[in-house]
Design a protein around this motif. Sequence first.
Motif, mmCIF file in Angstrom:
data_model
loop_
_atom_site.group_PDB
_atom_site.id
_atom_site.type_symbol
_atom_site.label_atom_id
_atom_site.label_comp_id
_atom_site.label_asym_id
_atom_site.label_seq_id
_atom_site.Cartn_x
_atom_site.Cartn_y
_atom_site.Cartn_z
ATOM 1 N N ILE A 157 0.983 -1.008 -0.083
ATOM 2 C CA ILE A 157 0.094 0.042 -0.140
ATOM 3 C C ILE A 157 0.891 1.155 0.005
ATOM 4 O O ILE A 157 1.879 1.312 0.710
ATOM 5 C CB ILE A 157 -0.999 -0.062 1.215
ATOM 6 N N GLU A 158 0.805 2.159 -0.795
ATOM 7 C CA GLU A 158 1.583 3.225 -0.973
ATOM 8 C C GLU A 158 1.871 3.969 0.331
ATOM 9 O O GLU A 158 0.705 4.327 0.959
ATOM 10 C CB GLU A 158 1.016 4.364 -2.100
ATOM 11 N N GLY A 159 3.070 4.275 0.591
ATOM 12 C CA GLY A 159 3.231 5.043 1.864
ATOM 13 C C GLY A 159 3.564 3.830 3.082
ATOM 14 O O GLY A 159 3.878 4.437 4.364
ATOM 15 N N VAL A 160 3.357 2.839 2.909
ATOM 16 C CA VAL A 160 3.458 1.739 4.029
ATOM 17 C C VAL A 160 4.681 0.838 3.825
ATOM 18 O O VAL A 160 5.047 0.475 2.414
ATOM 19 C CB VAL A 160 2.356 0.881 4.132
ATOM 20 N N ASP A 161 5.526 0.799 4.804
ATOM 21 C CA ASP A 161 6.871 0.235 4.339
ATOM 22 C C ASP A 161 6.887 -1.443 4.265
ATOM 23 O O ASP A 161 7.993 -2.006 3.761
ATOM 24 C CB ASP A 161 7.899 0.429 5.538
ATOM 25 N N GLU A 162 5.871 -1.983 4.767
ATOM 26 C CA GLU A 162 5.737 -3.569 4.882
ATOM 27 C C GLU A 162 4.868 -3.911 3.807
ATOM 28 O O GLU A 162 3.729 -3.334 3.728
ATOM 29 C CB GLU A 162 5.591 -4.114 6.293
ATOM 30 N N PRO A 163 5.103 -4.946 3.088
ATOM 31 C CA PRO A 163 4.065 -5.505 2.211
ATOM 32 C C PRO A 163 2.897 -6.167 2.613
ATOM 33 O O PRO A 163 3.071 -6.719 3.581
ATOM 34 C CB PRO A 163 4.956 -6.487 1.175
ATOM 35 N N VAL A 164 1.736 -6.055 2.005
ATOM 36 C CA VAL A 164 0.634 -6.596 2.433
ATOM 37 C C VAL A 164 0.654 -8.241 2.135
ATOM 38 O O VAL A 164 -0.161 -9.013 2.514
ATOM 39 C CB VAL A 164 -0.786 -5.840 2.075
ATOM 40 N N ILE A 165 1.424 -8.370 0.906
ATOM 41 C CA ILE A 165 1.505 -9.573 0.186
ATOM 42 C C ILE A 165 2.913 -9.729 -0.214
ATOM 43 O O ILE A 165 3.340 -8.949 -1.076
ATOM 44 C CB ILE A 165 0.393 -9.837 -1.018
ATOM 45 N N THR A 166 3.403 -11.205 -0.231
ATOM 46 C CA THR A 166 4.813 -11.363 -0.427
ATOM 47 C C THR A 166 5.033 -12.493 -1.211
ATOM 48 O O THR A 166 4.130 -13.436 -1.139
ATOM 49 C CB THR A 166 5.605 -11.472 0.652
ATOM 50 N N ASP A 167 5.772 -12.142 -2.392
ATOM 51 C CA ASP A 167 6.066 -13.681 -3.128
ATOM 52 C C ASP A 167 4.983 -14.442 -3.778
ATOM 53 O O ASP A 167 5.033 -15.664 -3.768
ATOM 54 C CB ASP A 167 7.069 -14.512 -2.460
#
Length: 168
Positions: free
Chosen positions: A15-25
């Motif tokens: 999510i733009e502006g959030v450092d951690e991904p909400v979904i990975t790989d």
Amino acid sequence: VMHGSPDAPPVDIYIEGVDEPVITDLAYAQTTGFLPVPEGEYNFQVYAAGADPMEDDPVIETGAVMIEIDAKYTVLARGLLGAEEDQGEFGLELYVENFEAVADDTVRARIVHAGADAPAVDIDIYDANAEASCGEEREIVDFERFAETGEAGVELPAIDGLNVAVCA
């Protein structure tokens, strides 16, 4: 979220502006379940898995999307990287799922023709115990590339062994 781009690498979604991904790989042919997201406006950004969002640009993004309370959305990455417009080009599709209640013996599903290089097809939905698929009675006829059945979905029998056949 559904990864439906056969030549795209696995992705991370932020999510733009959030450092951690909400979904990975998330790799081709993989999907996530519905994820809880608070009501608000978001720009979802897609990066190649492992990319640094502080240094790299997203491969693609949704732009501003208003997420409403109690709504369900499906995002599909579809098409081919580098394909020309109207030739199966890579893109994101956002679908609002607006399924109505159904009888106990049925389910609702949205069907999307996401074949990046496939022509129009017919869809035959049948019981696995049936003699054959692609019979004369097909549920969807002349289903164009990137077409979909709509936010209300398609009502189907809730049985084990339900098959979906793509017919030429």
